[in-house]
Structure formats: structure tokens, C-alpha cells
Design an enzyme around this catalytic site. Structure first.
Site, PDB file in Angstrom:
ATOM      1  N   GLY A  77       0.824  -1.220   0.000  1.00  0.00           N
ATOM      2  CA  GLY A  77       0.000   0.000   0.000  1.00  0.00           C
ATOM      3  C   GLY A  77       0.848   1.255   0.000  1.00  0.00           C
ATOM      4  O   GLY A  77       0.360   2.340  -0.328  1.00  0.00           O
ATOM      5  N   THR A  78       2.108   1.121   0.378  1.00  0.00           N
ATOM      6  CA  THR A  78       3.022   2.274   0.413  1.00  0.00           C
ATOM      7  C   THR A  78       3.108   2.913  -0.971  1.00  0.00           C
ATOM      8  O   THR A  78       3.215   2.198  -1.976  1.00  0.00           O
ATOM      9  CB  THR A  78       4.427   1.805   0.852  1.00  0.00           C
ATOM     10  N   THR A  79       3.053   4.230  -1.009  1.00  0.00           N
ATOM     11  CA  THR A  79       3.117   4.939  -2.299  1.00  0.00           C
ATOM     12  C   THR A  79       4.423   5.741  -2.388  1.00  0.00           C
ATOM     13  O   THR A  79       5.203   5.781  -1.440  1.00  0.00           O
ATOM     14  CB  THR A  79       1.911   5.884  -2.456  1.00  0.00           C
ATOM     15  N   ASN A 104      -4.364   2.830  -4.193  1.00  0.00           N
ATOM     16  CA  ASN A 104      -5.581   3.160  -3.449  1.00  0.00           C
ATOM     17  C   ASN A 104      -6.424   1.901  -3.355  1.00  0.00           C
ATOM     18  O   ASN A 104      -6.956   1.427  -4.354  1.00  0.00           O
ATOM     19  CB  ASN A 104      -6.356   4.269  -4.171  1.00  0.00           C
ATOM     20  N   PHE A 105      -6.540   1.360  -2.141  1.00  0.00           N
ATOM     21  CA  PHE A 105      -7.237   0.082  -1.973  1.00  0.00           C
ATOM     22  C   PHE A 105      -8.740   0.243  -1.755  1.00  0.00           C
ATOM     23  O   PHE A 105      -9.431  -0.740  -1.519  1.00  0.00           O
ATOM     24  CB  PHE A 105      -6.619  -0.713  -0.815  1.00  0.00           C
ATOM     25  N   HIS A 137      -5.097  16.191   0.593  1.00  0.00           N
ATOM     26  CA  HIS A 137      -4.774  15.202   1.619  1.00  0.00           C
ATOM     27  C   HIS A 137      -4.313  15.912   2.885  1.00  0.00           C
ATOM     28  O   HIS A 137      -3.872  17.059   2.847  1.00  0.00           O
ATOM     29  CB  HIS A 137      -3.662  14.249   1.151  1.00  0.00           C
ATOM     30  N   HIS A 138      -4.345  15.176   3.982  1.00  0.00           N
ATOM     31  CA  HIS A 138      -3.911  15.650   5.310  1.00  0.00           C
ATOM     32  C   HIS A 138      -2.470  16.171   5.293  1.00  0.00           C
ATOM     33  O   HIS A 138      -1.671  15.794   4.430  1.00  0.00           O
ATOM     34  CB  HIS A 138      -4.030  14.500   6.309  1.00  0.00           C
ATOM     35  N   LYS A 141       0.800  13.800   4.879  1.00  0.00           N
ATOM     36  CA  LYS A 141       1.114  12.943   3.729  1.00  0.00           C
ATOM     37  C   LYS A 141       2.491  13.300   3.175  1.00  0.00           C
ATOM     38  O   LYS A 141       2.793  14.467   2.923  1.00  0.00           O
ATOM     39  CB  LYS A 141       0.037  13.082   2.640  1.00  0.00           C
ATOM     40  N   GLY A 147      -0.608   8.917  -5.365  1.00  0.00           N
ATOM     41  CA  GLY A 147      -0.578   7.829  -6.355  1.00  0.00           C
ATOM     42  C   GLY A 147      -1.920   7.774  -7.085  1.00  0.00           C
ATOM     43  O   GLY A 147      -1.984   7.473  -8.287  1.00  0.00           O
ATOM     44  N   THR A 148      -2.992   8.090  -6.367  1.00  0.00           N
ATOM     45  CA  THR A 148      -4.330   8.074  -6.961  1.00  0.00           C
ATOM     46  C   THR A 148      -4.466   9.145  -8.037  1.00  0.00           C
ATOM     47  O   THR A 148      -5.051   8.902  -9.102  1.00  0.00           O
ATOM     48  CB  THR A 148      -5.373   8.299  -5.845  1.00  0.00           C
TER      49      THR A 148
HETATM   50  N1  LIG Z   1      -2.658   2.278  -0.992  1.00  0.00           N
HETATM   51  C1  LIG Z   1      -3.556   2.847  -0.179  1.00  0.00           C
HETATM   52  O1  LIG Z   1      -4.767   2.570  -0.236  1.00  0.00           O
HETATM   53  C2  LIG Z   1      -3.052   3.803   0.859  1.00  0.00           C
HETATM   54  C3  LIG Z   1      -3.912   4.360   1.815  1.00  0.00           C
HETATM   55  C4  LIG Z   1      -3.363   5.157   2.813  1.00  0.00           C
HETATM   56  C5  LIG Z   1      -1.987   5.381   2.850  1.00  0.00           C
HETATM   57  N2  LIG Z   1      -1.189   4.839   1.901  1.00  0.00           N
HETATM   58  C6  LIG Z   1       0.285   4.970   1.897  1.00  0.00           C
HETATM   59  O2  LIG Z   1       0.787   4.064   2.875  1.00  0.00           O
HETATM   60  C7  LIG Z   1       1.968   4.579   3.469  1.00  0.00           C
HETATM   61  C8  LIG Z   1       1.801   4.626   4.975  1.00  0.00           C
HETATM   62  O3  LIG Z   1       0.739   5.492   5.315  1.00  0.00           O
HETATM   63  P1  LIG Z   1       0.380   5.794   6.835  1.00  0.00           P
HETATM   64  O4  LIG Z   1      -0.642   6.873   6.783  1.00  0.00           O
HETATM   65  O5  LIG Z   1       0.075   4.541   7.587  1.00  0.00           O
HETATM   66  O6  LIG Z   1       1.785   6.419   7.317  1.00  0.00           O
HETATM   67  P2  LIG Z   1       2.393   6.519   8.774  1.00  0.00           P
HETATM   68  O7  LIG Z   1       1.311   6.741   9.788  1.00  0.00           O
HETATM   69  O8  LIG Z   1       3.512   7.522   8.689  1.00  0.00           O
HETATM   70  O9  LIG Z   1       2.974   5.066   9.045  1.00  0.00           O
HETATM   71  C9  LIG Z   1       4.107   4.552   8.444  1.00  0.00           C
HETATM   72  C10 LIG Z   1       4.794   3.708   9.510  1.00  0.00           C
HETATM   73  O10 LIG Z   1       5.779   2.887   8.895  1.00  0.00           O
HETATM   74  C11 LIG Z   1       6.958   2.954   9.675  1.00  0.00           C
HETATM   75  N3  LIG Z   1       8.151   2.617   8.912  1.00  0.00           N
HETATM   76  C12 LIG Z   1       9.027   3.402   8.259  1.00  0.00           C
HETATM   77  N4  LIG Z   1      10.003   2.671   7.685  1.00  0.00           N
HETATM   78  C13 LIG Z   1       9.741   1.381   7.986  1.00  0.00           C
HETATM   79  C14 LIG Z   1      10.379   0.139   7.704  1.00  0.00           C
HETATM   80  N5  LIG Z   1      11.523   0.109   6.997  1.00  0.00           N
HETATM   81  N6  LIG Z   1       9.857  -1.006   8.167  1.00  0.00           N
HETATM   82  C15 LIG Z   1       8.724  -0.981   8.881  1.00  0.00           C
HETATM   83  N7  LIG Z   1       8.078   0.163   9.215  1.00  0.00           N
HETATM   84  C16 LIG Z   1       8.565   1.328   8.770  1.00  0.00           C
HETATM   85  C17 LIG Z   1       6.964   4.392  10.142  1.00  0.00           C
HETATM   86  O11 LIG Z   1       7.893   4.568  11.196  1.00  0.00           O
HETATM   87  P3  LIG Z   1       8.570   6.047  11.387  1.00  0.00           P
HETATM   88  O12 LIG Z   1       7.503   6.874  11.999  1.00  0.00           O
HETATM   89  O13 LIG Z   1       9.735   5.766  12.277  1.00  0.00           O
HETATM   90  O14 LIG Z   1       8.971   6.512  10.000  1.00  0.00           O
HETATM   91  C18 LIG Z   1       5.508   4.554  10.564  1.00  0.00           C
HETATM   92  O15 LIG Z   1       5.261   3.996  11.852  1.00  0.00           O
HETATM   93  C19 LIG Z   1       2.199   5.922   2.782  1.00  0.00           C
HETATM   94  O16 LIG Z   1       3.075   5.714   1.683  1.00  0.00           O
HETATM   95  C20 LIG Z   1       0.809   6.317   2.282  1.00  0.00           C
HETATM   96  O17 LIG Z   1       0.856   7.189   1.166  1.00  0.00           O
HETATM   97  C21 LIG Z   1      -1.690   4.068   0.904  1.00  0.00           C
END
Ligand SMILES: NC(=O)c1ccc[n+]([C@@H]2O[C@H](COP(=O)([O-])OP(=O)(O)OC[C@H]3O[C@@H](n4cnc5c(N)ncnc54)[C@H](OP(=O)(O)O)[C@@H]3O)[C@@H](O)[C@H]2O)c1
Length: 247
Positions: A77-79, A104-105, A137-138, A141, A147-148
Site C-alpha cells: 500500500g506504500t506509495t 488506493n485500496f 490530503h492531510h 502525507k 498515487g491516486t
Molecule cells: N494504498 C492505499 O490505499 C493507501 C492508503 C493510505 C496510505 N497509503 C500509503 O501508505 C503509506 C503509509 O501510510 P500511513 O498513513 O500509515 O503512514 P504513517 O502513519 O507515517 O505510518 C508509516 C509507519 O511505517 C513505519 N516505517 C518506516 N520505515 C519502515 C520500515 N523500513 N519497516 C517498517 N516500518 C517502517 C513508520 O515509522 P517512522 O515513523 O519511524 O517513519 C511509521 O510507523 C504511505 O506511503 C501512504 O501514502 C496508501
């Protein structure tokens, strides 16, 4: 119940954990630096079938290699790393495993893609209409455009012949007719808003998708993981979501 490992325990990782039992999956491992648990080649992954990664792009490839090498599958899901999609596909085939990548899931957003596809085919023939978009977005981000937004832009470019290039930057000049402008706004706590507008001298049509919260993304990623648990291969979520939901 399939057994899931989480890479990244931020907003998305925590939400997936919270709703996991209600969605018939079990979270058996969590890797996140903030949880003092880092994935390495020594990690014992025997109790995981599929990993779901919502972290950051920095360690994405290193983590993916560890996971695939141990014959586990991966939903990403990471973008913010899609310029290297080909490299990820190669990694998947190298280890004969399974990967789903989704910018975007949310099911609603993937239905929105279909609607944009249909609308842009229609407006391809209606030359009076210009088309452009914007997303919000918030403030937390990390990447921009979303990505969307990139995906929506590529659907429009594929269908509207008079638009040949997406323009995501701030413009200090007039937009060229062949450019598709897609702007990004960051602020507040917005889960994700995407708009596409078709504008003519006579009227304006606005297509809008607003995520109310993050739950749609979390459920979509879990359903993708269940689907992938039975398969091998490299998939983009937008290409398989209709199959997942029997549409
Ligand atoms: N595809 C979708 O549907 C969708 C939906 C929402 C979000 N996203 C994407 O998903 C990603 C995460 O979003 P989020 O809102 O959950 O972000 P977030 O709240 O910042 O969470 C990311 C987490 O991953 C941790 N992390 C960083 N590097 C890592 C590693 N090497 N191994 C394991 N964990 C690690 C971070 O730690 P630190 O705080 O120490 O960096 C943080 O706790 C973003 O890229 C976002 O754009 C995608």
C-alpha cells in the site's frame, strides 16, 4: 483465517490490526522501528502467509526481498516509489511469489476509476470540454501528487487524445492545451479527496470521490491479501479489484 504480517505500524498498520478479526484475518507479526521490531533476513516468518506493507519507500525493496525469498507474499500500500514498479515485478518473478501493488485500496475509488474511464472516453469526442483535476490530503502525507492522482491522470490521458501529458507542478505560465493539470493541496486531516472536472463554455461537470476515513483502504488491503494468498504473480490492484469483488 489467513495469517498476516504488517510492515509499518503507523496509521494504516494500526487500523488494519484493529479491524483484522472482524475481517477474518489474524495479525501474527508486526515490523516497525517504533515497535522496536525491524525486519531482517534473520526474522522468523513461519507464522505469516501474506505481508501488508504500509510504511515508507526507503526500505521497501530490501524488505520485499526478505519476504519473497522466504516464500511469503506481499500486498504493498506504500506509495511514492512507482518509478521502480518494473524492478518490483522482476523481484516477484525472481522468487516466483505473489505481489499486489495498490495506490488506493478503496473499493469506491476503484469504482471511481471506472467512472473516470467511461467519462473520459465520452469527452474525448466532445471537444468543447477541457479537463483537469485536483486532490487534497492531510498535512502528514509524505508524497505529492498522490498515487491516486497519477492513476486518474493516466486514465484520462489514455482516453482523451487532445491531452498528452500530465502536469502536476505549480504553473508560472499559461497551461498548454495538451497538458492535463492536476493540482495537489496539503493540509488539515483530510483522508483523501479527488476531483475531476470537465468544463465547457456552457456547463461544468464535477466528478468527486471523498474518503470519509481510512477504513476503506484497510478493508481493501485485507481483501487483496486474502485473494493473493491463493495465487502467484504480480498484480496491480486496479486491474484485479473487479475480480476480487465479482463485479
Ligand atoms: N494504498 C492505499 O490505499 C493507501 C492508503 C493510505 C496510505 N497509503 C500509503 O501508505 C503509506 C503509509 O501510510 P500511513 O498513513 O500509515 O503512514 P504513517 O502513519 O507515517 O505510518 C508509516 C509507519 O511505517 C513505519 N516505517 C518506516 N520505515 C519502515 C520500515 N523500513 N519497516 C517498517 N516500518 C517502517 C513508520 O515509522 P517512522 O515513523 O519511524 O517513519 C511509521 O510507523 C504511505 O506511503 C501512504 O501514502 C496508501
Amino acid at each position: 483465517m489467513i495469517r498476516i504480517g504488517l510492515i509499518g505500524y503507523g496509521r494504516m498498520g494500526k487500523l488494519i490490526h484493529e479491524i483484522s478479526e472482524d475481517n477474518d484475518v489474524k495479525i501474527t507479526q508486526i515490523f516497525d522501528p517504533n515497535e522496536h521490531n525491524i525486519l531482517s533476513s534473520n526474522s522468523n516468518l513461519s507464522d505469516v502467509e501474506v505481508f501488508i506493507d504500509f510504511s515508507t519507500p526507503e526500505k521497501l525493496f530490501a524488505n520485499a526481498e526478505i519476504i519473497l525469498k522466504k516464500n511469503k507474499k506481499l500486498v504493498i500500500g506504500t506509495t511514492g516509489w512507482y518509478e521502480n514498479l518494473g524492478k518490483m515485478e522482476n523481484l516477484c518473478h525472481k522468487y516466483d511469489s505473489g505481489i499486489i501493488v495498490g495506490g488506493n485500496f478503496s473499493v469506491g475509488m476503484n469504482a471511481f476509476y471506472e467512472i473516470i474511464n467511461y467519462a473520459s472516453k465520452l469527452f474525448n469526442k466532445l471537444n468543447d470540454y477541457d479537463v483537469y483535476g485536483w486532490e487534497q490530503h492531510h498535512s502528514g502525507k509524505a508524497d505529492s501528487p498522490s498515487g491516486t492522482a497519477k492513476e486518474i491522470s493516466s486514465i484520462i490521458l489514455n482516453n482523451i487524445e487532445r491531452k498528452t501529458i500530465a502536469q502536476f507542478d505549480k504553473l508560472d505560465r499559461k497551461i498548454k492545451p495538451e497538458e492535463l493539470h492536476f493540482a495537489s493541496i496539503r493540509g488539515g486531516r483530510i483522508s483523501g479527496i479527488h476531483n475531476v472536472q470537465f468544463d465547457s463554455p456552457f456547463d461544468t461537470l464535477t466528478l468527486n470521490h471523498s474518503a470519509k476515513n481510512r477504513q476503506g483502504f484497510a478493508i481493501g488491503a485485507i481483501e487483496a491479501a486474502k485473494w493473493l494468498s491463493q495465487r502467484k504473480g504480480f498484480y496491480m490492484y486496479k486491474d484485479i479489484f473487479k475480480g476480487i469483488y465479482n463485479l
